[in-house]
Structure formats: C-alpha cells, structure tokens
Design a protein around this motif. Structure first.
Motif: not given
Lengths: 791, 342
Positions: A533-548
């Motif tokens: 709900i408070n990302p630092l920027n748009n690049e890093r806003m989701l916790y990933r569901d895959n490593l690929l």
C-alpha cells in the motif's frame, strides 16, 4: 541536532574539557556525536575600521579601503558592494588562513595596479553557512554594528569562538532536544555541577484571556503576555549562538523564542496580541478547512483529526506545527501572547507527517515533550527579553509525581554478568540528577522529570553501565543445558541445492522480492500478487509470485555487459496460492562448456538443462520413475510449448523447464534462453532414497548395439520402457547413443541406435541366452511399437 | 666348441638393438632348430659318460644364455619405455577443458560462515516468513503503534496489519512463544528483511539479517560480549577486538552497538574505518523485559541477549565491496569473483 558548546557551558561546568573530547565522551555514553567543528574559522582575524574609501581607479566593482587595524593601516581592495567609510569590519591580514575563503591564505597582491594588503571578510569567508545569512550578508562583507576596540581579535570579541557538536539522537533520548537536559547528562558523565538556573515564573493566573481545552490531546495550555516590546535585531552574541544551533536569526522576539525552546526543550508559539480578535482560546479537533494560510505563506488543508488552536472562531494555529499568517508576529509587533503548551506527541506527529511539516517545534512536539517544565521557556524568555510577563493563564493537569524505579544490587550484577560496587551504582544515578534512596542492597531511584525513558529496573542498569563504561565488562560464554536442534529438511534442501548447483557450474544470484506487474505477468500463472500500500516506486510494488521474471531480467542485464554464456540459479521465497513458498529457478544462455582446440562446444539447450535438473534431483535421492516429465499445453503462456516439460512427482507438477516462449524471447531480444522453476517447499516434504549398499557383481556385463527404425510418433521413453520390460531381469542399462533423421529412411520414421547392457549378476551368460534376450527385445519392439531393425 | 658358441651368442645378444632382434637371437639359440637345442639333439649318439659331461656343459650354457637374454630384454623394454615417453610428449601449456565455473553468491558465502560459527556453538537455525504481521514485527518487540522507534524503520505495508518484516526479530517472538514458559533458547535467524529506503551506496530496500537470541535464567551482557568476541575473531581474524557502545533499540535494554577493530589497518585508523580504528558491525543488548513478558516468559526469572547483524555489511567489510547495490545487480563479472569457498 546542533549544540553550541558555549551555550552548554552556560548551564553546566565543563571543567575545561575541550569540545572534541566532550564529543568522544558523549558518543561513548550513547549520545552519538557525528561531528565537532568550530563555528567560524580563521587565524589572526582582527577588528578593523575603514577610515577612508574610494572607488578603484581601474575597476568598476572594487573599492579601495584604508583600514586601521591598530598595529598598522592597511590599503585593502574590497569587492563587496556594501563596504564603506566609517565601518567596523573583520579584517584578515596578509598571512591569515581562511579555510572557507576562495583564497585560503591571504597574501599581499596587486589588483588592477593597486596594492591590496589583506581582505575584509564576509560571514561566508569565516565559515558561517549562507543559509543562516540575510541577502545583504550573503552578497557583501559583514558590517559590525556597535562600538569596538580596533585591533582586537575578532572571533572572540564577536562571539564566534564557539564549537558545534552535531548529535544524532536515538528515539529514547528525545529529552536531549533540550540543552538543559543535555547539561544534566554532561554533569553526570563528567561528574561536575549544573549551574544555577531559574526554571519557573510567577504565575498569578491573571489574564484577559480565557482558555478552554476541548480535546484530551492537549494536555496543558498556558498563555503569557508580554507588552510594550521593541522589535529589533538580536545582539551579536545571540545571533552567533543561533548560528551554532543551526537557526537563522530574524529579530529579537522570534530569536528569543527559539532560544527558549532549544534550552528548555519546550516549543513556544508567539501570537501578535494586537492581531487577535477574541479573548477566548479553545483547543480542539474536528474542524476541516482547506485554505488555512500559515505564517510560511503556504495554504494547508486542516483535517478533522488535527488539533487546532482557535481564537474566537478563527484558527490561529495548527497545534504544535505552525501558526496562522493572520496572527503571526512581525517586525512591527509590540504586544505578544506566548503559548507554552503540551500536546499529545502522537497527534502532533500524525499531523506534521501528513502535512510534511517538520519544523524545530513540530519535531520536538512529535517526541514526548517534558510536560513538567512548561514554565521554563517563559522564564528563559523573560531573561532574554529582559522583562517579566504581564499576565498569564495556564490550564494545567496534575503536579509532577516522580516515578519510583527499584533495582537490587544482585539484579544489576546478574544482568551485566560483572561485579560492580553498589556505591558506584548509587553514585552514577545521583550524578545524572536521579534522587536515590538506598535500602540494604536495593535502591529506589526517582529520575529527573526530563527522563521519561526510565521506567524499569533494566533502564537503571543501562544508565549505570553506560556511565561506568563497557571497557571492563568481562567476556564469558553462556552456560546452558545442551539443546540439539538440527537443520530442518527445508534448510538442508536449500543448502544442498546451492552446493550441488554451484558445483554443476551455475552461479547463484539473489534478486529483489519486489517487482512490477509488467515483468511478473510474463511468468505468472494466475497474476494475483501481494501488493504494497506504500511502495517506494512503481518498479517495486508487488511481492513476486515467480522467480523467472527476475531471472530473465538478470540474464538480460548481463547480456548488456556482453556476457554471452550464463548459467544462473536462485533460491527465494515467492507468494503464491495464498502462502509463502520457496522456489528454485535456473536460467541458461549461451554455452554450458566452451569449445576450444581440445573439445567441442556444448551449447546450453533443453537436454543440458534436463541433465542439470535430473542430476541434481538424483543427488537428492529422487530418481526418474518417482519423478516423471510431462509435455506442457500447446498454448502455454511463458514456456516454449514444444521444447519444455513439467516435472511431476506423486502426480503433482512440482516444476517446469524448457526454452522461454518465443514471444517473450522476442520482447527481450534474447535467443536460446532456457529456464526452470521448481517448488522446493514441496520437495522438502518428500523423502529421497538414501545411500545403501546393494552388492556388486563380479561377472562382466555384455553389450549389444541395436540400430532401430522407429515411427516418428514413438517417443524415447516408450522405447526404453518396452526394451526394459522385454526382459527386466537381465537388462540393466540402455543407452541411446545416436538419433538420426534422414531422407533415405522410410517415410515418417527416424533411426535410433541403442546399446543394451545385459547381465545376470550371478553367472556368465552363454551366446544362446544373450541371443534370446536380443530377439525378445526386437520381437516386443516390433509387435508393440512397429519398430524394426535397420537393414 | 661350446666356448665358441657361447661367445658367438653372447656377442649376438649384446649387439641386438631391439626387442625384435633379440627375439631372433633367442630363436636361433633356443628355438626348435636353435643351436643349443640342436646340441642336445646331437647327443643321442654319444656314450653315457660323454652324454653326462656334454649334457652338463650344454645345460650351463643354456642357463647362461637365458639369463643374459632376460637381462637384455629388461634393458631393451626399459629403453623402449623411455623412448616412447619422449615421443609421447604433450604441450602442458595448452588450456584444458573450459568447464563453466559455478559460484555461491557472496551473501550466501558470508551467511554460511556466520551460520557455521553459531551452529558450532550449539545454536539452532530458524527460518521465518518474509511477510509478517504488525503484531510480531512491532507490537511483540516492544514497539507499539505510535512509538517513535517506528520512524527508525520505515516499513513496507500490504495492509494495516500485514507488512514485509523490517528485521528478523519477529522470529524471536515466535521462537520464544514456542518454547515458553521455561525452555532455554539458543537460536539464530538468518533471512531477508526490508526497509522503505531508497537504494544507494549503503542502503538497500532489501537486505539480509542474522538475528541471534539466547534466553535462560542467567544469560548476561558479559555472555553477549564473550559470544560476539569469538564471532568477530572467526569472521575477521584471531586478533580482532570488539567494543560495546551504548545505544538504543526498543527490544533490548541495555542496548549496545558493537564495533570491531578495523581489519584493514588493524585499529590504527584508515579511510575504511573513517580513521577511528573501529567498524560498527551490529546492534545487540539484553532482551527487554517487555519482550520476554510479551512472549510468555517471566522476566523476573528469565533473561538473555539478542543481536542483529546485516549480512551485507559483514560481506562488504570482509570483501571490500563499496556499493551494497552490487549484491543485487548480479553482474556475473562481480559474482564470479566469489568462486572460492571462503
């Protein structure tokens, strides 16, 4: 926080401890001093007097100044627009060193044909940052107001002989935002005396104002009137202390209020009495106003949760944060009303954070203000303004009841693990202005009102060891019952995976858990993510569901460094199917083994990746049979549908591997990238085969090579299975050593050459027995799969 | 006559220069029609007495020839091996097969080293989730809502109650709760942690921590010092010293920052240690009684220490890495520099 050494010395005996040593002492006691520096710098600066000045004959901006410095009269060419005859100025004589000047050592020079013997200094040149200066000061030299002795050493005379200690405070010691609280601390550390100071005022509660506290977040509210003031510039000494404290001087009423706040730790806010329309103040919440004009000329939106100060029906301040433009003091102010109050620090902090307004006052109010010394800043103001207040009203709460904290000598030694004399413990607390009562081996301490961080026995123990010093704390090892907790299955799996794969020539990478939707979507199966709900920027806003996604990004990144051959892996957590799981990813591009004069190149492809994965799984005890592979759907979104496979175990898909989908490859402009992703959380729960001796055969095995013609739709696994089942007792191994597709073969067929290892383990087989095995293989292959021997 | 034959055969053996030539001599002497074989055959016409004398002479000649033949044969085999070795010489300076060199990530290597040290001291290793609750990350760690210390740790939130852990400390609470009210604890928790910081030379929004926790009836600050002193020596060399400086963390009291002597200048002062001779490596202290109580132990009876260190920081000091972002860029030219086991 900046502290003036001279101002500190006004409240505590420093016993000639120099500022640098004091800095070390404070740091070692847990009050970290980040730097110590002189307020101003310059050797041999003297006060001079400009006796005569005239324009430089060959320059339109220089002025020639005949300057008296007592020992001599110097001809100085000065470029400042504000220099002139009859001024007292700061003069740097030839030979003088000025660290902040454009020319660090002053020399006799010729300027446009005129001799110049020194420099008349600006504040910047002696090291005062421009942010504290007026525009005139920034543009020109410092013109000294008042009468001076010509030739006197300038820095001492003008009060610039101060040092700035820059403290970085931990949240528990917000009391140190008061110079006086710091003085208490220093007195304790140096074991010296606090100097006498008047902390209270005569409060007769006679005032024309009425105060109504209408919200519990205002804990105390006092108003103090001062009438018939004269607004003027503050004195040199006051200005220099403000410089050291990091404040920009304005005029006496503002400057004195700032000093009162910094020394006492309690912010004050000053209203212009003549601008107030009502005699009634109320402190409340629940008001919304989107056009509050503050004294900084900005418009702020006040929300219902903000504590505000009302005068009549007008908002005159956002409590503890900023006052209104309409009620603020200015250079013409004569009568003032000073607010000294205590607000809930939580309320103030929330408002200050929302409005992004962290001033000296709101920063202090955001910590816990010492609610027992609201009179102290007023006493200081009386001292600086040079007059008593004319009327006051204070709506207050309970009187100060010091907290009693108990600790036993035994507890002190048990927590620290060292011997320390009880008398020393008592002495240290007393030095820090605690009142201490001693009962046998127990002490009861009453902390000074500033020390709101002291609540428990361990808080006292920290005070004791902090002042005693950690140097003679012994080093021992914990004595405990042995607890055996081996690595868990998951921990072992991760450790083994890393070792096996790095030994297979793969480089481990660690990438960020947070990514963006566009990148994750490529490799996500259900595209449902955990979102900040408070990302630092748009690049890093989701916790990933895959490593690929990150694997491909890393391959792409390295390719931009011209690294063609990449063999990478990562083990990390992902959030999928509503839980945190641990995944393994592998990425290959370019060559797995480089070719050279000696051997052929081995380029990474599906089969290289397959070997890496299955060798790795075999080392963990998982073999083909328990593990199976399955073709993927033809419309798979991220993997090349015909060059990939699922890895299955117990009828569950635990991983996927193969070439990335040509669509993604084309988006990233990457070729021949092979990836794998395996669910380690699932694998960790499975038991693999373990090492067990099964006997070895001393009878040599027999090998028979067969070249077969195979219909195109028959896959290798079917052939191997059929061969094996034709005589599972005597057939040990089957090796496919050649695959050939060619025109001379029958239509829709290909050729496969296999080598079959035949052996009984107990006796040597004779020629007839071996021929039987081979004939059986050929019969079964022909009957079941329509495979023939190649002629 | 026998003497002449002996001499003749000896000369032929001596002159044989190859195993083939020697074989020919052997056949000529000892073969079916060989000169010595023939001597025996020709003896049948002789008297018993003569047979006896001649037989003995022929036998000793045969023995003699066999010995020198064997000797010569061994000599020639040795010669041939030496000769073959010379012919079989390879260029040892040509490169070998270029297998791809794998490597562990430097943070993994550092983490392994830290883990191995604490495992050798009998610590359990625990893993926790990266997505944590506010309750475990903050409340149980004595950081209630609106506590000023929350400003120290800018946090990524998924919701009011769910967040990315800002430290590995929430596992302290989980482990204590699992062991409360009376089991002793000795555990480390390595793992990824997150703070809402812009990435720069020394800050990374994602980083790795190792948390340590020891709880029992008499675990003291001196025990913390002894444990960390051994740790510092393991990581930075046997002469490393440590020093405690007072500090503040909401979950420990007393709290300390721990410095080690700079391994570059050995404490004399250099640019790495900003001329202080000391480098800060971790924060630690005695577990705050509120934390002990929150997690089900009686703080009047149980006490202990906790510490938390950044793996990046330790790796940066150990390997001389000057930009924390390098660990997460995964440039292969960087990663491949860590192909050693230590």
């Amino acid at each position: 926080m900046n502290v003036s050494y001279k101002l500190l010395n006004k409240y505590v005996e420093l016993n000639n401890i120099d500022p640098y040593e004091l800095g070390d002492i404070l740091t070692n006691a847990g009050l970290e001093v980040e730097s110590v520096r002189p307020l101003a710098q310059g050797s041999d600066l003297v006060i001079g007097y400009v006796e005569e000045s005239y324009p430089h004959p060959n320059s339109d901006h220089l002025t020639v100044c005949i300057t008296n410095v007592k020992s001599e009269t110097l001809q100085i060419c000065c470029g400042a627009p504000n220099v002139g005859q009859g001024q007292y100025v700061i003069v740097a004589k030839p030979g003088c060193k000025l660290d902040y000047a454009k020319v660090p050592v002053i020399k006799k020079v010729m300027l446009g044909g005129v001799e110049s013997n020194g420099m008349i200094c600006s504040l910047t040149e002696i090291g005062i940052p421009t942010k504290y200066q007026t525009k005139e000061q920034m543009d020109g030299i410092e013109v000294l107001e008042g009468d001076f002795q010509i030739g006197d050493e300038a820095l001492t005379t003008l009060g610039y002989d101060d040092y700035i200690l820059d403290l970085s405070l931990t949240p528990n010691r917000s009391d140190i935002y008061s110079i006086y609280a710091l003085a208490i601390e220093v007195a304790g550390l140096l074991n010296t005396k606090l100097k006498d100071v008047n902390m209270s005022v005569v409060n007769d509660n006679k005032s024309k104002y009425k105060v109504n506290i209408e919200h519990k977040d205002c804990l105390s509210y006092g108003l103090f009137e001062f009438n018939d003031l004269v607004s003027q510039d503050s004195s040199f000494k006051t200005k220099n202390i403000l410089f050291a404290l990091g404040f920009k001087p304005r005029f006496n009423i503002v400057d004195d209020g700032n000093l009162a706040m910094v020394i006492s730790g309690n912010p004050v806010h000053t209203f212009d009495a003549d601008k107030l329309k009502s005699d009634t103040f109320s402190i409340r919440k629940g008001i919304e106003k989107d056009d509050f004009i503050a004294l900084d000329d900005n418009k702020y939106h006040i929300m219902k949760d903000d504590l505000v100060i009302m005068n009549g029906d007008e908002i005159v301040a956002i409590a503890g944060v900023i006052g209104s433009k309409s009620s603020c003091i200015d250079e013409n102010t004569k009568n003032i009303v000073v607010e000294s109050a205590v607000f809930s620090h939580v309320s103030i902090r929330n408002t200050a954070r929302r409005l992004d307004l962290f001033s000296e006052a709101s920063t202090r109010y955001s910590k816990i203000v010492n609610k027992y010394t609201t009179e102290f800043p007023i006493a200081l103001l009386e001292e600086y303004l040079g007059k008593k207040h004319d009327g006051s009203i204070e709506v207050n709460y309970e009187n100060y009841q010091p907290l009693a904290v108990k600790v036993s000598h035994q507890k002190i030694e048990k927590v620290l693990g060292m011997k320390i004399a009880f008398e020393e413990c008592v002495d240290i607390l007393k030095r820090l202005s605690f009142k201490v009562e001693v009962l046998d081996n127990e002490l009861i301490a009453y902390p000074p009102s500033y020390r709101k961080d002291i609540e428990l026995d361990v808080d006292l123990i920290e005070e004791i060891i902090r002042v005693h010093g950690y140097n003679d704390l012994p080093s021992t090892l914990p004595l405990q019952e042995i607890i055996y907790n081996p690595l868990t299955d998951m921990q072992l799996l991760i450790k083994n995976t890393k070792n096996i794969l790095s030994n297979s020539g793969l480089n481990e990478i660690i990438t960020y858990q947070l990514s963006n939707k566009d990148k994750l979507d490529y490799f996500s199966t259900n595209k449902v993510y955990k979102e900040l709900i408070n990302p630092l920027n748009n690049e890093r806003m989701l916790y990933r569901d895959n490593l690929l996604a990150n694997m491909l990004e890393t391959i792409d990144f390295n390719k931009s460094y011209q690294i063609k051959d990449q063999c990478l892996f990562e083990i990390s957590n992902v959030f999928i199917d509503n839980e945190e799981k641990t995944y393994l990813s592998i990425g290959l591009m370019g060559n797995y083994i480089n070719g050279n004069w000696h051997n052929q190149v081995l380029t990474s492809d599906f089969y290289v990746l397959k070997s890496i994965i299955f060798d790795y799984l075999a080392k963990l005890g998982f073999y083909y049979g328990r593990l199976l592979i399955e073709e993927v759907e033809i419309d798979h979104s991220f993997i090349h549908p015909t060059k990939s496979a699922y890895i299955c175990m117990n009828k569950q898909r635990i991983g996927i591997f193969g070439a990335i989908h040509p669509r993604i490859a084309s988006d990233y402009k990457l070729k021949n990238v092979y990836v794998a992703q395996i669910d380690l959380s699932y694998l960790a729960k499975q038991k693999g085969r373990v090492n067990k001796y099964e006997g070895i055969s001393l009878i040599p095995n027999i090998y028979r090579d067969l070249s077969l013609v195979v219909p195109n739709d028959i896959k290798a696994n079917t052939i191997l299975k059929t061969v094996k089942q034709s005589n599972s007792k005597l057939i040990n191994e089957i090796n496919i050593f050649d695959i050939y597709h060619g025109n001379e073969l029958e239509e829709d067929t290909y050729s496969m050459a296999i080598s079959v290892e035949i052996g009984d383990g107990k006796k040597t087989l004779n020629e007839d027995e071996i021929n039987d095995v081979v004939n059986n293989i050929l019969k079964d292959l022909n009957k079941k799969l329509n495979i023939t021997l190649r002629g | 006559m026998l003497e002449n034959l002996k001499q003749e055969l000896t000369d032929q053996i001596n002159n044989a220069n190859s195993l083939d030539e020697l074989q020919q001599v052997k056949v000529k002497a000892l073969g079916k029609k060989g000169s010595i074989t023939l001597l025996t055959k020709n003896m049948k016409d002789k008297s018993i007495e003569e047979k006896k004398i001649l037989g003995q002479a022929v036998h000793s000649l045969k023995e003699y020839i066999e010995i020198i033949l064997k000797q010569k044969e061994l000599f020639l085999i040795d010669m041939k091996i030496k000769d073959d070795i010379k012919k079989d010489k390879i260029d040892i300076f040509l490169p070998g097969v270029e297998f791809h060199q794998g490597s562990l990530h430097p943070l993994t290597i550092t983490r392994n080293e830290i883990e191995e040290f604490f495992i050798s001291l009998g610590f359990e290793v625990a893993r926790g989730n990266e997505i944590e609750s506010d309750e475990y990350n903050f409340e149980k760690m004595n950081i209630p809502k609106d506590h000023p210390a929350r400003d120290m740790q800018d946090t990524f939130y998924f919701s009011e109650e769910e967040l990315l852990r800002t430290h590995t400390s929430p596992m302290q609470a989980r482990i204590m709760e699992r062991n409360a009210p009376d089991k002793p604890i000795r555990v480390i928790v390595p793992g990824k942690t997150f703070r809402r910081d812009e990435d720069d030379l020394t800050h990374s929004h994602q980083f790795m921590q190792v948390e340590g926790l020891v709880i029992d009836k008499n675990i003291s600050l001196a025990d913390l010092k002894g444990t960390l002193e051994l740790f510092a020596r393991k990581m930075f060399g046997p002469n490393t010293q440590i020093r405690f400086r007072p500090s503040y963390f909401p979950f420990t009291e007393p709290s300390v920052e721990v410095d080690v002597t700079c391994h570059i200048c050995k404490g004399k002062g250099c640019s790495v240690c900003k001329h202080t001779g000391w480098i800060e490596i971790l924060g630690a202290g005695q577990v705050h009684p509120n934390v002990i109580k929150n997690c089900g132990y009686d703080p009047e009876v149980y006490q202990g220490f906790a510490f938390g260190m950044g793996i990046e920081r330790i790796a940066m000091i150990k390997y001389g890495v000057d930009d924390v972002r390098l660990f997460y860029q995964n440039n292969l030219n960087f990663l491949k520099q860590f192909d050693k086991l230590k």
